[in-house]
Design a protein around this motif. Structure first.
Motif, PDB file in Angstrom:
ATOM      1  N   PHE A  22      -1.131  -4.225  13.538  1.00 24.69           N
ATOM      2  CA  PHE A  22      -2.097  -3.152  13.296  1.00 24.69           C
ATOM      3  C   PHE A  22      -1.432  -1.991  12.559  1.00 24.69           C
ATOM      4  CE2 PHE A  22      -3.477   1.076  14.687  1.00 24.69           C
ATOM      5  CZ  PHE A  22      -4.702   1.120  14.046  1.00 24.69           C
ATOM      6  N   GLU A  23      -0.234  -1.605  13.000  1.00 26.35           N
ATOM      7  CA  GLU A  23       0.446  -0.473  12.367  1.00 26.35           C
ATOM      8  C   GLU A  23       0.755  -0.768  10.906  1.00 26.35           C
ATOM      9  OE1 GLU A  23       1.684   3.242  11.754  1.00 26.35           O
ATOM     10  OE2 GLU A  23       0.576   2.517  13.487  1.00 26.35           O
ATOM     11  N   ARG A  24       1.149  -1.987  10.599  1.00 21.36           N
ATOM     12  CA  ARG A  24       1.402  -2.357   9.198  1.00 21.36           C
ATOM     13  C   ARG A  24       0.118  -2.259   8.374  1.00 21.36           C
ATOM     14  NH1 ARG A  24       5.487  -5.418  11.462  1.00 21.36           N
ATOM     15  NH2 ARG A  24       4.269  -7.247  12.007  1.00 21.36           N
ATOM     16  N   TYR A  25      -0.975  -2.785   8.887  1.00 20.47           N
ATOM     17  CA  TYR A  25      -2.255  -2.696   8.176  1.00 20.47           C
ATOM     18  C   TYR A  25      -2.720  -1.249   8.047  1.00 20.47           C
ATOM     19  CZ  TYR A  25      -2.856  -7.756   8.407  1.00 20.47           C
ATOM     20  OH  TYR A  25      -2.706  -9.103   8.254  1.00 20.47           O
ATOM     21  N   ARG A  26      -2.588  -0.484   9.119  1.00 18.96           N
ATOM     22  CA  ARG A  26      -3.008   0.915   9.089  1.00 18.96           C
ATOM     23  C   ARG A  26      -2.210   1.694   8.055  1.00 18.96           C
ATOM     24  NH1 ARG A  26      -1.577   5.504   9.813  1.00 18.96           N
ATOM     25  NH2 ARG A  26       0.457   4.934  10.598  1.00 18.96           N
ATOM     26  N   TRP A  27      -0.894   1.473   8.047  1.00 15.64           N
ATOM     27  CA  TRP A  27      -0.048   2.161   7.071  1.00 15.64           C
ATOM     28  C   TRP A  27      -0.489   1.797   5.652  1.00 15.64           C
ATOM     29  CZ3 TRP A  27       3.300   5.945   6.213  1.00 15.64           C
ATOM     30  CH2 TRP A  27       4.000   5.926   5.017  1.00 15.64           C
ATOM     31  N   GLY A  28      -0.685   0.526   5.395  1.00 13.41           N
ATOM     32  CA  GLY A  28      -1.100   0.088   4.064  1.00 13.41           C
ATOM     33  C   GLY A  28      -2.449   0.641   3.649  1.00 13.41           C
ATOM     34  N   ARG A  29      -3.337   0.776   4.582  1.00 16.16           N
ATOM     35  CA  ARG A  29      -4.689   1.261   4.302  1.00 16.16           C
ATOM     36  C   ARG A  29      -4.739   2.782   4.174  1.00 16.16           C
ATOM     37  NH1 ARG A  29      -7.874   0.382   9.336  1.00 16.16           N
ATOM     38  NH2 ARG A  29      -6.901   2.355   9.877  1.00 16.16           N
ATOM     39  N   GLU A  31      -1.882   5.333   4.663  1.00 15.46           N
ATOM     40  CA  GLU A  31      -0.778   6.182   4.233  1.00 15.46           C
ATOM     41  C   GLU A  31      -0.109   5.722   2.945  1.00 15.46           C
ATOM     42  OE1 GLU A  31       1.747   6.989   7.619  1.00 15.46           O
ATOM     43  OE2 GLU A  31      -0.005   7.322   8.875  1.00 15.46           O
ATOM     44  N   ALA A  32      -0.004   4.439   2.719  1.00 13.09           N
ATOM     45  CA  ALA A  32       0.647   3.940   1.504  1.00 13.09           C
ATOM     46  C   ALA A  32      -0.006   4.489   0.234  1.00 13.09           C
ATOM     47  CB  ALA A  32       0.678   2.413   1.500  1.00 13.09           C
ATOM     48  N   PRO A  33      -1.337   4.569   0.150  1.00 17.13           N
ATOM     49  CA  PRO A  33      -1.932   5.145  -1.066  1.00 17.13           C
ATOM     50  C   PRO A  33      -1.540   6.609  -1.295  1.00 17.13           C
ATOM     51  CG  PRO A  33      -3.579   3.912   0.162  1.00 17.13           C
ATOM     52  CD  PRO A  33      -2.364   4.012   1.039  1.00 17.13           C
ATOM     53  N   LYS A  34      -1.328   7.345  -0.224  1.00 19.05           N
ATOM     54  CA  LYS A  34      -0.926   8.749  -0.360  1.00 19.05           C
ATOM     55  C   LYS A  34       0.505   8.842  -0.878  1.00 19.05           C
ATOM     56  CE  LYS A  34      -4.246  10.340   2.946  1.00 19.05           C
ATOM     57  NZ  LYS A  34      -4.663  10.072   4.244  1.00 19.05           N
ATOM     58  N   LEU A  35       1.381   7.987  -0.360  1.00 17.86           N
ATOM     59  CA  LEU A  35       2.761   7.959  -0.843  1.00 17.86           C
ATOM     60  C   LEU A  35       2.797   7.514  -2.304  1.00 17.86           C
ATOM     61  CD1 LEU A  35       5.781   8.242  -0.391  1.00 17.86           C
ATOM     62  CD2 LEU A  35       5.771   5.913   0.556  1.00 17.86           C
ATOM     63  N   LYS A  36       1.979   6.545  -2.644  1.00 18.09           N
ATOM     64  CA  LYS A  36       1.909   6.074  -4.039  1.00 18.09           C
ATOM     65  C   LYS A  36       1.487   7.215  -4.963  1.00 18.09           C
ATOM     66  CE  LYS A  36      -0.323   2.712  -7.026  1.00 18.09           C
ATOM     67  NZ  LYS A  36      -1.377   1.719  -7.163  1.00 18.09           N
ATOM     68  N   ARG A  37       0.490   7.983  -4.573  1.00 18.52           N
ATOM     69  CA  ARG A  37       0.028   9.105  -5.390  1.00 18.52           C
ATOM     70  C   ARG A  37       1.107  10.181  -5.513  1.00 18.52           C
ATOM     71  NH1 ARG A  37      -2.012  10.828  -9.705  1.00 18.52           N
ATOM     72  NH2 ARG A  37      -3.089  12.807  -9.573  1.00 18.52           N
ATOM     73  N   LEU A  38       1.813  10.454  -4.448  1.00 19.63           N
ATOM     74  CA  LEU A  38       2.905  11.425  -4.484  1.00 19.63           C
ATOM     75  C   LEU A  38       3.977  10.980  -5.486  1.00 19.63           C
ATOM     76  CD1 LEU A  38       4.146  14.004  -3.277  1.00 19.63           C
ATOM     77  CD2 LEU A  38       5.079  12.591  -1.441  1.00 19.63           C
TER      78      LEU A  38
END
Length: 147
Positions: A22-29, A31-38
């Motif tokens: 769940f944590e891996r999916y949650r991160w990908g859904r 937080e990962a897009p926010k890090l990508k934008r940064l």
């Protein structure tokens, strides 16, 4: 049941069934897009500057780390993360560099306030921490003051 409420129920069940997955999916859904934008905004800040190069070194799925090269010479690294609703940039010294990053608090802001202007100010703060590896000062601000 609203869509948001349904998503919360789905998240709860997913977490109960397999918390790690769940944590891996949650991160990908979430937080990962926010890090990508940064990371995109950081790279865009240097577009048009042929004298600067950002080389990705030591990145993970939860952290983007770029060595900043000026005229092909390694200076310092900036590590970008998304933590608890904040965009965070840390400066780090790198191997094989004549420069070091002076200690300093992470540069952070609430993620919803991240924009091109903040990235530019954050990079200025990062640059102010650059020192000669032997300890001599060599930040851009100090170079301007000595002229």
């Amino acid at each position: 049941m609203t869509d948001s409420k349904f998503q919360q129920v789905c998240d709860s069940l997913s977490k109960v069934v397999d918390g790690d997955q769940f944590e891996r999916y949650r991160w990908g859904r979430d937080e990962a897009p926010k890090l990508k934008r940064l990371a995109e905004l950081t790279r865009e800040a240097f577009s048009g500057r042929e004298d600067f190069e950002l080389t990705e070194e030591g990145a993970t799925s939860e952290l983007k780390r770029y060595v900043i090269k000026v005229h092909g010479k390694r200076t310092i690294a900036v590590a970008l993360t998304y933590e608890a609703g904040k965009a965070v940039i840390r400066t780090e010294s790198v191997n094989r560099s004549a420069y070091a990053a002076a200690p300093g608090d992470p540069i952070a802001i609430d993620y919803e306030n991240v924009d091109e202007e903040w990235i530019a100010k954050a990079m200025q703060a990062a640059f102010s921490r650059i020192r000669q590896a032997g300890g001599a000062h060599s930040s851009p601000q100090e170079a301007q003051q000595s002229q």
